[in-house]
Scaffold this active site. Structure first.
Site, PDB file in Angstrom:
ATOM      1  CB  THR A 204     -83.764   8.749  22.420  1.00 39.56           C
ATOM      2  OG1 THR A 204     -84.716   8.180  23.322  1.00 39.56           O
ATOM      3  CG2 THR A 204     -84.524   9.645  21.450  1.00 39.56           C
ATOM      4  CG  ASP A 205     -85.720   4.287  24.282  1.00 36.78           C
ATOM      5  OD1 ASP A 205     -85.291   5.442  24.498  1.00 36.78           O
ATOM      6  OD2 ASP A 205     -86.268   3.605  25.176  1.00 36.78           O
TER       7      ASP A 205
ATOM      8  CE1 TYR B 114     -84.626  13.735  24.562  1.00 35.67           C
ATOM      9  CE2 TYR B 114     -85.808  11.656  24.523  1.00 35.67           C
ATOM     10  CZ  TYR B 114     -84.621  12.355  24.600  1.00 35.67           C
ATOM     11  OH  TYR B 114     -83.437  11.663  24.716  1.00 35.67           O
TER      12      TYR B 114
HETATM   13  N1  NAP Z   1     -81.153   9.983  29.738  1.00 35.95           N
HETATM   14  C1  NAP Z   1     -81.766   8.999  29.083  1.00 35.95           C
HETATM   15  O1  NAP Z   1     -82.494   8.200  29.662  1.00 35.95           O
HETATM   16  C2  NAP Z   1     -81.546   8.827  27.604  1.00 35.95           C
HETATM   17  C3  NAP Z   1     -82.240   7.807  26.932  1.00 35.95           C
HETATM   18  C4  NAP Z   1     -82.021   7.632  25.573  1.00 35.95           C
HETATM   19  C5  NAP Z   1     -81.150   8.465  24.907  1.00 35.95           C
HETATM   20  N2  NAP Z   1     -80.530   9.460  25.573  1.00 35.95           N
HETATM   21  C6  NAP Z   1     -79.616  10.335  24.819  1.00 35.95           C
HETATM   22  O2  NAP Z   1     -78.305  10.135  25.329  1.00 35.95           O
HETATM   23  C7  NAP Z   1     -77.560  11.342  25.219  1.00 35.95           C
HETATM   24  C8  NAP Z   1     -76.916  11.670  26.545  1.00 35.95           C
HETATM   25  O3  NAP Z   1     -77.945  11.892  27.493  1.00 35.95           O
HETATM   26  P1  NAP Z   1     -77.649  12.048  29.039  1.00 35.95           P
HETATM   27  O4  NAP Z   1     -78.490  11.047  29.730  1.00 35.95           O
HETATM   28  O5  NAP Z   1     -76.189  12.079  29.302  1.00 35.95           O
HETATM   29  O6  NAP Z   1     -78.293  13.474  29.271  1.00 35.95           O
HETATM   30  P2  NAP Z   1     -77.976  14.576  30.397  1.00 35.95           P
HETATM   31  O7  NAP Z   1     -77.333  13.953  31.576  1.00 35.95           O
HETATM   32  O8  NAP Z   1     -79.246  15.341  30.537  1.00 35.95           O
HETATM   33  O9  NAP Z   1     -76.888  15.459  29.661  1.00 35.95           O
HETATM   34  C9  NAP Z   1     -77.207  16.317  28.597  1.00 35.95           C
HETATM   35  C10 NAP Z   1     -76.280  17.495  28.697  1.00 35.95           C
HETATM   36  O10 NAP Z   1     -76.643  18.413  27.644  1.00 35.95           O
HETATM   37  C11 NAP Z   1     -76.619  19.699  28.211  1.00 35.95           C
HETATM   38  N3  NAP Z   1     -77.464  20.673  27.515  1.00 35.95           N
HETATM   39  C12 NAP Z   1     -78.806  20.725  27.426  1.00 35.95           C
HETATM   40  N4  NAP Z   1     -79.184  21.825  26.751  1.00 35.95           N
HETATM   41  C13 NAP Z   1     -78.050  22.482  26.418  1.00 35.95           C
HETATM   42  C14 NAP Z   1     -77.788  23.682  25.724  1.00 35.95           C
HETATM   43  N5  NAP Z   1     -78.758  24.446  25.216  1.00 35.95           N
HETATM   44  N6  NAP Z   1     -76.505  24.071  25.570  1.00 35.95           N
HETATM   45  C15 NAP Z   1     -75.486  23.324  26.083  1.00 35.95           C
HETATM   46  N7  NAP Z   1     -75.677  22.174  26.756  1.00 35.95           N
HETATM   47  C16 NAP Z   1     -76.956  21.762  26.914  1.00 35.95           C
HETATM   48  C17 NAP Z   1     -77.115  19.526  29.620  1.00 35.95           C
HETATM   49  O11 NAP Z   1     -76.733  20.620  30.398  1.00 35.95           O
HETATM   50  P3  NAP Z   1     -77.657  21.051  31.644  1.00 35.95           P
HETATM   51  O12 NAP Z   1     -77.491  19.943  32.637  1.00 35.95           O
HETATM   52  O13 NAP Z   1     -77.036  22.347  32.043  1.00 35.95           O
HETATM   53  O14 NAP Z   1     -79.039  21.166  31.122  1.00 35.95           O
HETATM   54  C18 NAP Z   1     -76.414  18.232  30.030  1.00 35.95           C
HETATM   55  O15 NAP Z   1     -75.141  18.479  30.568  1.00 35.95           O
HETATM   56  C19 NAP Z   1     -78.536  12.395  24.691  1.00 35.95           C
HETATM   57  O16 NAP Z   1     -78.400  12.487  23.290  1.00 35.95           O
HETATM   58  C20 NAP Z   1     -79.898  11.816  25.000  1.00 35.95           C
HETATM   59  O17 NAP Z   1     -80.884  12.272  24.097  1.00 35.95           O
HETATM   60  C21 NAP Z   1     -80.670   9.655  26.916  1.00 35.95           C
END
Ligand code: NAP
Length: 294
Positions: free
Chosen positions: A106-107, A130
């Site tokens: 992440t940023d 985070y």
């Molecule tokens: N979203 C953003 O704006 C953003 C920005 C920068 C980087 N990122 C990075 O991009 C990547 C993808 O993010 P995303 O936006 O797709 O996030 P997301 O939609 O929140 O998806 C994350 C997934 O991880 C699952 N998860 C969380 N805790 C868990 C656990 N203990 N065991 C198993 N599964 C678990 C969540 O399940 P639940 O839904 O059941 O919790 C969810 O399905 C991540 O590495 C994130 O850090 C995201």
């Protein structure tokens, strides 16, 4: 090629599954399993290691994460277990089995103070739990896995047609309210899950390693993003009379976690390495609007 995708039910995980190139042996995991996914708790390091030892993938894309930025401030142990413990465990097991890891980051590993786009080789300095947990995940994976077998892909402001994200929240609020205040003094770049998923698959295709940055092109404040959602949402027939959007400051909208005020990522080197042309975030948003179910 055998690939494991974690977090398959998340917004990036779903896009990765949708855009997976063939032929590929795909194994997906999610918190609860179902829909063909293996249940895996990312906070359980032993289970993460066992998954890799059992399936011995060529690549593991770790798209699962604890992404609740504000809640992480009151659940630091869980955020750390998921965001640092899981990549550490995957790296350890992949080091033994000979596989590769694509760790999505992440940023928010940056403090946002420099006021110009961050290059991939600049030091991290996260502001909140985070960001610190994601930075710890990057470091743990890099300490454990041979450099040529690890790719860390940092991205920003991820959204898509499904899941919990700013676009879908704004569309809902713009239907419910007459006006909305949106923060105008935090700048970054919205990134559509479709483009991010294509970048992930290009990492595997080209065997890319090292630290990389990926976002859509351009820059925006949350306010700019919201105004574009109102305009393009109306054009796409998703909104009739969108709420009026008023610019506010971070101080007007206090949150438990402090966020970087400027977290634009310099993606120039990554776009060249992945041979993917830039797509401006507004054009990406217009395309995503077409996939949103009204
Ligand atoms: N979203 C953003 O704006 C953003 C920005 C920068 C980087 N990122 C990075 O991009 C990547 C993808 O993010 P995303 O936006 O797709 O996030 P997301 O939609 O929140 O998806 C994350 C997934 O991880 C699952 N998860 C969380 N805790 C868990 C656990 N203990 N065991 C198993 N599964 C678990 C969540 O399940 P639940 O839904 O059941 O919790 C969810 O399905 C991540 O590495 C994130 O850090 C995201």
């Amino acid at each position: 090629m055998k690939v494991i995708i974690t977090g398959a039910a998340g917004q990036l995980g779903q896009a990765l599954c949708r855009l997976a190139p063939a032929p590929l042996e795909l194994i997906t995991t999610s918190r609860t399993g179902g829909d063909g996914s293996i249940p895996l708790d990312l906070a359980d390091a032993e289970a993460c290691r066992a998954l890799v030892q059992e399936h011995r993938p060529d690549w593991l894309i770790n798209a699962g994460a604890y992404t609740a930025v504000d809640k992480a401030e009151s659940e630091p142990e869980l955020a750390q277990a998921v965001n640092a413990g899981a990549p550490a465990a995957f790296a350890q097991a992949l080091q033994a089995t000979g596989g590769r890891l694509l760790q999505v980051s992440t940023d928010f590993v940056f403090n946002g103070a420099q006021g110009s786009p961050y290059r991939h080789d600049q030091p991290v300095d996260p502001l909140g739990v985070y960001g610190a947990s994601k930075a710890a995940g990057e470091a743990a994976a890099a300490d454990t896995l041979e450099a040529g077998r690890l790719c860390i892909l940092r991205t920003s402001w991820v959204y898509g047609p499904v899941g919990k994200n700013f676009l879908l929240t704004m569309l809902r609020l713009m239907r419910e309210r007459e006006q909305l205040g949106v923060v105008a003094d935090q700048v970054g770049c919205p990134t559509a899950t479709s483009g991010l998923a294509r970048a992930c698959w290009a990492v595997l295709e080209h065997g890319v390693s090292g630290v990389h940055h990926w976002s859509d092109a351009g820059a925006a404040s949350w306010y700019d993003f919201a105004v574009a959602i109102a305009e393009l949402g109306q054009a796409a027939g998703l909104l009739e009379n969108p709420a009026r959007i008023n610019p506010i400051t971070t101080a007007d909208y206090p949150t438990p976690a402090q966020r970087p005020s400027y977290s634009l990522l310099d993606c120039t080197a990554t776009r060249q390495a992945l041979q993917l042309p830039p797509l401006h975030w507004r054009e990406a948003l217009r395309q995503v609007m077409g996939d949103v179910v009204a």
